[in-house]
Design a protein around this motif. Structure first.
Motif, mmCIF file in Angstrom:
data_model
loop_
_atom_site.group_PDB
_atom_site.id
_atom_site.type_symbol
_atom_site.label_atom_id
_atom_site.label_comp_id
_atom_site.label_asym_id
_atom_site.label_seq_id
_atom_site.Cartn_x
_atom_site.Cartn_y
_atom_site.Cartn_z
ATOM 1 N N THR A 730 -3.516 -2.944 -4.520
ATOM 2 C CA THR A 730 -2.239 -2.851 -5.241
ATOM 3 C C THR A 730 -1.482 -1.582 -4.879
ATOM 4 O O THR A 730 -0.268 -1.608 -4.645
ATOM 5 N N SER A 731 -2.185 -0.470 -4.815
ATOM 6 C CA SER A 731 -1.523 0.799 -4.498
ATOM 7 C C SER A 731 -0.986 0.808 -3.078
ATOM 8 O O SER A 731 0.070 1.377 -2.802
ATOM 9 N N ILE A 732 -1.724 0.169 -2.170
ATOM 10 C CA ILE A 732 -1.269 0.116 -0.763
ATOM 11 C C ILE A 732 -0.046 -0.794 -0.637
ATOM 12 O O ILE A 732 0.915 -0.478 0.065
ATOM 13 N N VAL A 733 -0.066 -1.933 -1.353
ATOM 14 C CA VAL A 733 1.097 -2.826 -1.336
ATOM 15 C C VAL A 733 2.325 -2.109 -1.891
ATOM 16 O O VAL A 733 3.429 -2.197 -1.343
ATOM 17 N N ALA A 734 2.134 -1.379 -2.991
ATOM 18 C CA ALA A 734 3.240 -0.621 -3.575
ATOM 19 C C ALA A 734 3.743 0.439 -2.618
ATOM 20 O O ALA A 734 4.953 0.683 -2.503
#
Length: 811
Positions: A730-734
């Motif tokens: 999730t953090s990488i997608v964000a």
């Protein structure tokens, strides 16, 4: 060598199928859209230019203002042409057209109703270039009761017989007309489209000396290079010299006194080639276009092509950035810089050529549907469009060089040692601030255009919905119009009673005046009581006792016409606007209005009622003064129905009609359809704009997908390190998405004021319009963010799920 170039290019394109397909599809859609719009725009700009004297022909038009009521009319007074030709030597030719209505025409056992018939002066075909198939254009219309027809009309009546000398009987006028000429069908890009031209010499109204009536479309031919403004500056003298005495006779005031009251009347000139796109006059011969739409669509074509080219460059850049090792090895093996440049340019050229072929193929496929939607007859034939092939070849060359310039000139210039040190990826050569700033600007530009078009589409659709739902002051639903009821003659009342006996019929009225679609349009100049200086211009509606009840109109004061009052033949019903302009308001009852014709004959009418304002013109125009007078002999029948069985009712009406052995066929239309036809152009424009807006967003998203791919590839190692250190998917997608969403947000901020300004100007063309609301911008912004997020998230999730071992292996 060239063979090897093709082989390597093909292998590389096949290896990167996804990139190649997106590249080709994006450019093909951009090209196809641009080509369609170009055909549309060029067709709009070509109107009336087929005439050999097009640059020398001007139309005389009439503008005026009486008591604040403006008049802008495309037609002028009967003597205008002859007067200008006689008084001004610079007028080389002067000719006239006048509509002839929709008469029934008989030949033998064939009877047809013709809707495109006009009276024309004998020199009409020396002014306009309408090629003759048979007959002499110089003499065809000299004699009274002669007519020139198109080939289609000639074949319809006479088949394969020679039409010259044949006699057509105009049933409406009970007059025979001899065919003296046959012309080709009028070009589509003409501002009038008549099928029959009858001689003006046999038309009594053409000889009227009146300067107080109009209805004649008048055209002048001026010398080559002559500035029409010079002649236009002399026209006030014509109005004062010829109209002034008739004004004095009719209303007892000189032209100077008339002007002192704040009124004015004048003739002006309009170049022929500006009529279709620049004319906003009433009474036009055909529906005109709008130069604003040409500008809008021209800008859309340019922008979508630009977006497609930008995408092509971005995706080519993304693909080329992975070929660092190939470049280094080939240079070590002895490849020269020019050879590498040639390789990359060839690959770009192949992609461009395939996209061009696909784009042209798409245009061929969708052109019939586009023609039906736009009401055009556009073609992609090279003979009809000689500019097409050179334009496509130049475009292909331009895009090939533009898209191949990065790998060809930039990558081929690297030193082998530097490239091979960095491995297959060229991150450090392609991730500088300038490169990122350029790509960011391109994203902002793409979404700025997409969002602005989306807002424009929303506003257009909302305005059209407003028009459909606005209270018009009358009921247009389930109203059947029978335009040929006059043919019943003395059987009209019997037919009307038959209709009223049908439980599906609510009411029936007879009047030639309809508040929607084509209708009679009589000017009616009046003044209050005996105050001739209070002159105002109105329209006159001839109606019967049932007109207002049939159409559901409301009285705000007084009463309707009634058989119980024998004096109603000298009565009048005003609309609210007329009562207000006369200064009476709702207290107009009992007052009198006086009409005076150009011969000085005065008719006095007593006001018996005031009808609530209703829209009898397009919503582009404000409601103007209107006077209703009693006339039971008008020819169109208006039937108000209340049934779901409209088909059954029409069948019964036809059966009754046929029972009277009427010579003309039973024809009908619906009032709501006539109303919708008034705004057909806006509806088509809205639909076309919506389609192009969707295509622009799609092509922009392809570019965003390419840049997301490019960014994800450049940051592969960074993502690997973050995952090893514990970063979640999730953090990488964000991380990968937020930068793009920031750019879309910037595009929204820029697009909102531009779209508001543009659409607010467009809405000024309507007298009755919506207010542009905040939610329209919010909706467009949310759609843009959602689409961008969906586009970017695919690559972001894919990069976040990648095994970090793979991304760090080269280190």
């Amino acid at each position: 060598m060239l063979h090897n170039y093709f082989k390597i290019a093909w292998r590389n394109l096949a290896r990167n199928k996804a990139f190649s397909a997106i590249n080709i599809v994006g450019l093909a859609i951009g090209l196809a859209t641009c080509l369609l719009i170009s055909l549309f725009v060029l067709d709009e700009l070509s109107y009336d230019r087929f005439n050999e004297k097009a640059d020398r022909i001007v139309r005389v038009i009439f503008r005026g203002s009486i008591q604040g009521e403006k008049m802008n009319e495309a037609h002028v007074m009967p003597p205008t042409a002859q007067t200008l030709k006689a008084d001004y030597p610079e007028v080389q030719e002067a000719t006239r057209l006048r509509r002839a209505g929709m008469p029934f025409i008989v030949y033998g056992d064939k009877t047809f109703r013709e809707s495109e018939v006009a009276f024309a002066d004998s020199n009409f075909f020396q002014v306009f270039t309408l090629p003759f198939v048979k007959g002499d254009p110089k003499t065809a219309l000299i004699q009274p009761n002669t007519v020139v027809v198109t080939q289609e009309v000639a074949h319809k009546y006479f088949g394969n017989e020679d039409p010259i000398g044949k006699v057509l009987t105009v049933k409406s006028w009970n007059t025979p007309y001899t065919v003296t000429g046959v012309i080709e069908k009028l070009p589509v890009n003409s501002h009038f489209h008549f099928d029959m031209f009858a001689s003006m010499a046999g038309f009594p109204d053409a000889k009227q000396p009146s300067w107080m009536t109009s209805e004649f479309f008048t055209y002048l031919v001026l010398p080559k290079g002559y500035d029409y403004k010079q002649l236009e500056a002399k026209l006030p003298q014509v109005v004062e010299k010829y109209m002034g005495p008739q004004l004095q006779k009719a209303f007892g005031m000189s032209f100077a006194q008339f002007r002192k009251k704040g009124n004015d009347l004048g003739l002006f000139l309009q170049p022929l080639t500006t009529i279709h796109l620049h004319s906003e006059l009433s009474g036009e011969l055909d529906a005109n276009g709008d130069i604003r739409y040409v500008y809008i669509f021209g800008a859309v074509a340019l922008f979508i092509l630009l977006i497609a080219c930008i995408n092509f460059m971005n995706l080519s850049t993304a693909g080329a950035s992975k070929r660092g090792r190939e470049v280094g090895i080939r240079k070590v093996m002895g490849s020269m810089k020019l050879e590498l440049m040639g390789q990359f340019l060839l690959e770009s050229s192949i992609l461009t050529a395939v996209a061009l072929l696909l784009g042209v193929g798409l245009v061929y496929l969708v052109l019939p549907a586009f023609n039906e939607l736009a009401g055009k007859s556009l073609s992609l034939h090279l003979l009809a469009n000689p500019w097409l092939l050179p334009s496509l070849l130049l475009f292909g060359l331009f895009v090939s060089v533009l898209a191949g310039s990065y790998p060809a000139f930039f990558l081929s210039s690297f030193k082998p040692v530097s490239v091979l040190k960095g491995g297959n990826s060229l991150d450090r050569f392609t991730s500088g601030k300038k490169s990122f700033g350029l790509r960011s600007s391109l994203i902002v530009f793409q979404f700025f255009i997409s969002i602005a078009l989306t807002i424009g589409t929303i506003v257009v659709y909302q305005q059209l919905a407003y028009i459909q739902n606005k209270k018009l002051g009358y009921n247009k639903d389930q109203v059947i119009v029978l335009p040929e009821a006059w043919m019943l003659g003395d059987k009209n009342e019997v037919f009307r009673n038959q209709l009223l006996q049908d439980p599906r019929v609510v009411n029936v009225s007879t009047s030639g005046y309809l508040p929607a679609g084509p209708s009679y349009n009589n000017n009616f100049t009046i003044y209050p009581e005996s105050n001739e200086t209070g002159l105002i211009k109105t329209l006159r509606y001839d109606v019967d006792y049932n007109y207002m009840s049939t159409l559901g109109m409301q009285l705000v004061a007084g009463r309707n016409f009634s058989k119980d009052y024998g004096t109603d033949s000298a009565g009048a019903i005003l609309n609210e606007t007329t009562a207000k302009v006369l200064g009476w308001g709702n207290k107009a009852l009992g007052h009198t209005i006086t009409n005076s014709d150009n011969q000085g004959k005065k008719t006095q009418l007593r006001v018996i009622g005031i009808v609530k304002d209703f829209h009898f013109k397009s919503l582009h125009e404000r409601i103007s003064p209107l006077v209703m007078v009693l006339n039971k002999n008008a020819g169109t029948m208006i039937v108000k129905a209340k049934t779901k069985d409209i088909t059954g009712l029409l069948a019964a009406m036809k059966k009754n009609w046929d029972g009277f052995k009427v010579e003309g066929p039973f024809t009908y239309s619906f009032l709501d359809e006539r109303f919708n036809d008034t705004y057909r152009a806006e509806q088509k424009i809205g639909e076309i704009l919506g389609i192009f807006a969707g295509l622009t967003i799609f092509v922009a998203c392809l570019g965003l997908f390419g840049l997301a791919t490019f960014t994800a590839e450049q940051r592969t190692k960074e993502i690997g390190v973050r995952k090893v250190l514990g970063a979640s998917v999730t953090s990488i997608v964000a991380l990968l998405s937020k930068d793009f969403l920031k750019l879309v947000a910037i595009a929204i901020v820029i697009a909102v004021p531009v779209a508001w300004y543009t659409m607010n100007n467009w809405l000024q063309g309507f007298a009755y319009k919506i207010d542009i609301s905040w939610w329209m911008f919010a909706l467009a912004g949310v759609l843009a963010v959602a689409i961008a997020l969906l586009t970017v998230s695919y690559q972001s999730v894919k990069a976040a799920l990648m095994n970090p071992v793979k991304s760090l292996r080269s280190e």
